[in-house]
Design a protein around this motif. Sequence first.
Motif, PDB file in Angstrom:
ATOM      1  N   ASN A  34      -4.548  -4.589 -34.899  1.00  0.00           N
ATOM      2  CA  ASN A  34      -5.698  -3.682 -34.904  1.00  0.00           C
ATOM      3  C   ASN A  34      -6.570  -3.819 -33.648  1.00  0.00           C
ATOM      4  O   ASN A  34      -7.650  -3.244 -33.566  1.00  0.00           O
ATOM      5  N   GLU A  71     -18.597 -21.339 -27.318  1.00  0.00           N
ATOM      6  CA  GLU A  71     -18.670 -21.659 -28.745  1.00  0.00           C
ATOM      7  C   GLU A  71     -17.795 -20.712 -29.559  1.00  0.00           C
ATOM      8  O   GLU A  71     -17.308 -19.709 -29.038  1.00  0.00           O
ATOM      9  N   SER A  72     -17.616 -21.029 -30.842  1.00  0.00           N
ATOM     10  CA  SER A  72     -16.660 -20.260 -31.624  1.00  0.00           C
ATOM     11  C   SER A  72     -17.034 -18.783 -31.667  1.00  0.00           C
ATOM     12  O   SER A  72     -18.206 -18.428 -31.748  1.00  0.00           O
ATOM     13  N   GLY A  73     -16.033 -17.949 -31.592  1.00  0.00           N
ATOM     14  CA  GLY A  73     -16.234 -16.514 -31.660  1.00  0.00           C
ATOM     15  C   GLY A  73     -16.503 -15.845 -30.322  1.00  0.00           C
ATOM     16  O   GLY A  73     -16.686 -14.631 -30.267  1.00  0.00           O
ATOM     17  N   CYS A  74     -16.515 -16.607 -29.227  1.00  0.00           N
ATOM     18  CA  CYS A  74     -16.881 -15.990 -27.940  1.00  0.00           C
ATOM     19  C   CYS A  74     -15.700 -15.271 -27.289  1.00  0.00           C
ATOM     20  O   CYS A  74     -15.866 -14.637 -26.265  1.00  0.00           O
ATOM     21  N   GLY A  75     -14.513 -15.389 -27.876  1.00  0.00           N
ATOM     22  CA  GLY A  75     -13.389 -14.598 -27.353  1.00  0.00           C
ATOM     23  C   GLY A  75     -12.326 -15.386 -26.609  1.00  0.00           C
ATOM     24  O   GLY A  75     -11.462 -14.802 -25.965  1.00  0.00           O
ATOM     25  N   LYS A  76     -12.350 -16.701 -26.723  1.00  0.00           N
ATOM     26  CA  LYS A  76     -11.394 -17.539 -26.002  1.00  0.00           C
ATOM     27  C   LYS A  76      -9.970 -17.281 -26.482  1.00  0.00           C
ATOM     28  O   LYS A  76      -9.059 -17.040 -25.686  1.00  0.00           O
ATOM     29  N   THR A  77      -9.770 -17.343 -27.810  1.00  0.00           N
ATOM     30  CA  THR A  77      -8.425 -17.168 -28.352  1.00  0.00           C
ATOM     31  C   THR A  77      -7.899 -15.761 -28.095  1.00  0.00           C
ATOM     32  O   THR A  77      -6.737 -15.587 -27.709  1.00  0.00           O
ATOM     33  N   LEU A  78      -8.762 -14.754 -28.268  1.00  0.00           N
ATOM     34  CA  LEU A  78      -8.323 -13.380 -28.008  1.00  0.00           C
ATOM     35  C   LEU A  78      -7.843 -13.228 -26.570  1.00  0.00           C
ATOM     36  O   LEU A  78      -6.821 -12.587 -26.308  1.00  0.00           O
ATOM     37  N   PRO A 130      -3.704  -9.261 -32.370  1.00  0.00           N
ATOM     38  CA  PRO A 130      -3.522  -8.653 -33.688  1.00  0.00           C
ATOM     39  C   PRO A 130      -3.333  -7.139 -33.555  1.00  0.00           C
ATOM     40  O   PRO A 130      -3.836  -6.525 -32.605  1.00  0.00           O
ATOM     41  N   THR A 161     -15.188  -6.706 -28.036  1.00  0.00           N
ATOM     42  CA  THR A 161     -15.336  -8.101 -28.443  1.00  0.00           C
ATOM     43  C   THR A 161     -15.095  -9.007 -27.241  1.00  0.00           C
ATOM     44  O   THR A 161     -15.727 -10.035 -27.093  1.00  0.00           O
ATOM     45  N   PHE A 215     -11.986  -3.879 -31.468  1.00  0.00           N
ATOM     46  CA  PHE A 215     -11.381  -3.624 -32.768  1.00  0.00           C
ATOM     47  C   PHE A 215     -11.946  -2.320 -33.260  1.00  0.00           C
ATOM     48  O   PHE A 215     -13.166  -2.162 -33.327  1.00  0.00           O
TER      49      PHE A 215
END
Lengths: 321, 315
Positions: free
Chosen positions: A62, A43-50, A60, A24, A15
């Motif tokens: 940006n 765990e949350s924020g590790c980049g799975k969804t991205l 997204p 990221t 980003f």
Amino acid sequence: MIQSLLSVEDLSISFASEIKSLNTVNEVSFKAADQDFLGIVGESGCGKTLTALAIMKLLPSNAISSGRILFEGKDILAYKDKDLQKIRGSKISMIFQEPMTSLNPVFTVGNQIAEVLITHQSMSAKEAINKTIELLKVVQIPSPELRVNDYPHQMSGGMRQRVMIAMAVACKPSLLIADEPTTALDVTIQAQILELLGSLQERNRMSLLFITHDLGIVAEYASRVMVMYAGRIVEKSPVQDMFINPRHPYTIGLLESLPGKKGAKLKPIPGQVPNTESLPSGCKFRTRCRYVIEECHLKEPSLKPAGNSEHLSRCIRAMEL
Amino acid sequence: MNELLKLERTKKYFPVKGNRFLKAVDDVSFSVAAGGVFGLVGESGCGKSTLARLILGLMEPTGGEIFFDGMNVITATRHELSRIRRGLQIIFQDPLASLNPRKRIQDAVGESLLINDVVKRREIRDHVAHLLGKVGMDEDALGRYPHEFSGGQRQRICIARALAVNPKMIVADEAISSLDVSIQAQILNLLEDLRRDNGLAYVFISHNLLTVEHFSDTVAVMYLGKIVEMSATEELFNDPLHPYTEALLSAVPKPDVGKKGKRIILEGDVPSPVHIPPGCPFHTRCPKRFEPCDKEVPVYKEVKNQRWVSCHLWV
Ligand SMILES: Nc1ncnc2c1ncn2[C@@H]1O[C@H](COP(=O)(O)OP(=O)(O)O)[C@@H](O)[C@H]1O
Ligand SMILES: Nc1ncnc2c1ncn2[C@@H]1O[C@H](COP(=O)(O)OP(=O)(O)O)[C@@H](O)[C@H]1O
Ligand code: SF4
Ligand SMILES: [Mg+2]
Ligand SMILES: [Mg+2]
């Protein structure tokens, strides 16, 4: 060599920030074969969804991505939007944690599923509605002839997820990406949905990319697994190997954090995940790692075979663990 | 047994449209000893949070009794109420929502010290620092605001605030449910240490069966406002008696390869608590239902030594 259904090669996502651009998601590579069940945990924020969104080319605006994502041999990142529309929803589909965010509240669920069929399979409205009822039956919605006229808010969370699944598999995609599809559901409903996804996978011969933070789901359903930490794959292996013989300290930490029998003290990973701006030099896990040595500070370890060619770990001490 | 908390046939009915009642909590009885951990499991909407609010005296029950430390929570005098407030604290799933975003940590935690006259104003800083130490946090947290912390740290802050009044019991309502597993484990260990060092008792509410099994001495399973089974943790998990407990346990994916047990898939959703099925409330989904189940309500009773069940299979 047989061509993989999906091949992600050195995917990095950043980003643009005013200070500097940091990855990221960093150099993520993996393949999914036909009828694979690949679990992604972390765990949350590790980049799975991205990572999942990149495959759908739905990042997204940006976000800046690099690398290649080959689907049936063609690079998705190089596709034109128009061609992408054709693939999305027909050959690759995705379901999310909260179906409410992807269902339109002002249309009946039947209309929304039929729409997919009309767009991708050029069915007539009548054909599409009949097929929709059939699909609702497949995902085990009781009295589908009636529920087809329901609005999303008239359904329970479990029912809505079934509708999402019906919509996602309407065109028999060869790849289904499921991003924490059962996280918001109760366990008895989760069991129903997992059973359903398993049977659909077999019936439609599709490949599943299943994102979850639940190691239990991975152990029971996935055939291969990759563990992510701070935007990197830190371990990748057939499921058995990872649970019996974890080769990365983070994976070991996750497994030891799981509550077991009463009385046995848990061994949590100390500290917390650093944010992207303050990741340490060298191995990104070293600040929380109990196996850390001098060398870990110097250079980020690469993802290398540890034990056998299918079991990879991003730890220089992998073979000692 | 020294009973710290005792509920007797506690009920909470909410009036809803059409002159009906939503029976959120119905005839719930149990007790928790000083220093004990009582686990409460069940799927969303079964009445866990309503029960927590009733225990805290935040809501008036429709019927039944609640006693804390020998005092009747419902008819407590003002003096007794303030003793109950000190003795009984609660932590929630979302620590951010229960912390004032404009209050520094020192004030957020110190507030309850002042309100309850635990310490003098000038001693607050040291006292809060000491409390933060107990939950594994540094003094430099004192001057910072809630948004500057991660979810796990915020839950530690909420625990420190609860500890400020030196309670005898903490009601934890899904307090670790939204945290990542490694952080869940940290907080569970902290709760366990506080129990060992301070003799704290807990009502530990969670929909995560594995954490409840790990932490609780006794477990109760709720379905549609009622306890359907209650017993010592090991017994309940190793040998569930109620078909709902059995299905619930079998539904949890086990993080253990090669150990995939037989899964009981229940049909359909939980019925609405406004239209609770006649007979056994579970009969519409029960794989073991038989002749009396849709007509007669099973009695909740001790069917074996210290094992409470309401099911026609156990008479
Ligand atoms: N639009 C965005 N702008 C800036 N950062 C983002 C954006 N979307 C996600 N991120 C960051 O990317 C990281 C990875 O996010 P995500 O892939 O959603 O994690 P996961 O699904 O593993 O929980 C997070 O730390 C998040 O803050
Ligand atoms: N203030 C209220 N008014 C009406 N109904 C309520 C109220 N609070 C809770 N309920 C209902 O009571 C039932 C139990 O809710 P709750 O105790 O929050 O369950 P749980 O915590 O187990 O998910 C649900 O059906 C819920 O909708
Ligand atoms: S490389 Fe070093 S710090 Fe990183 S995980 Fe391995 S042992 Fe730990
Ligand atoms: Mg995600
Ligand atoms: Mg609740």
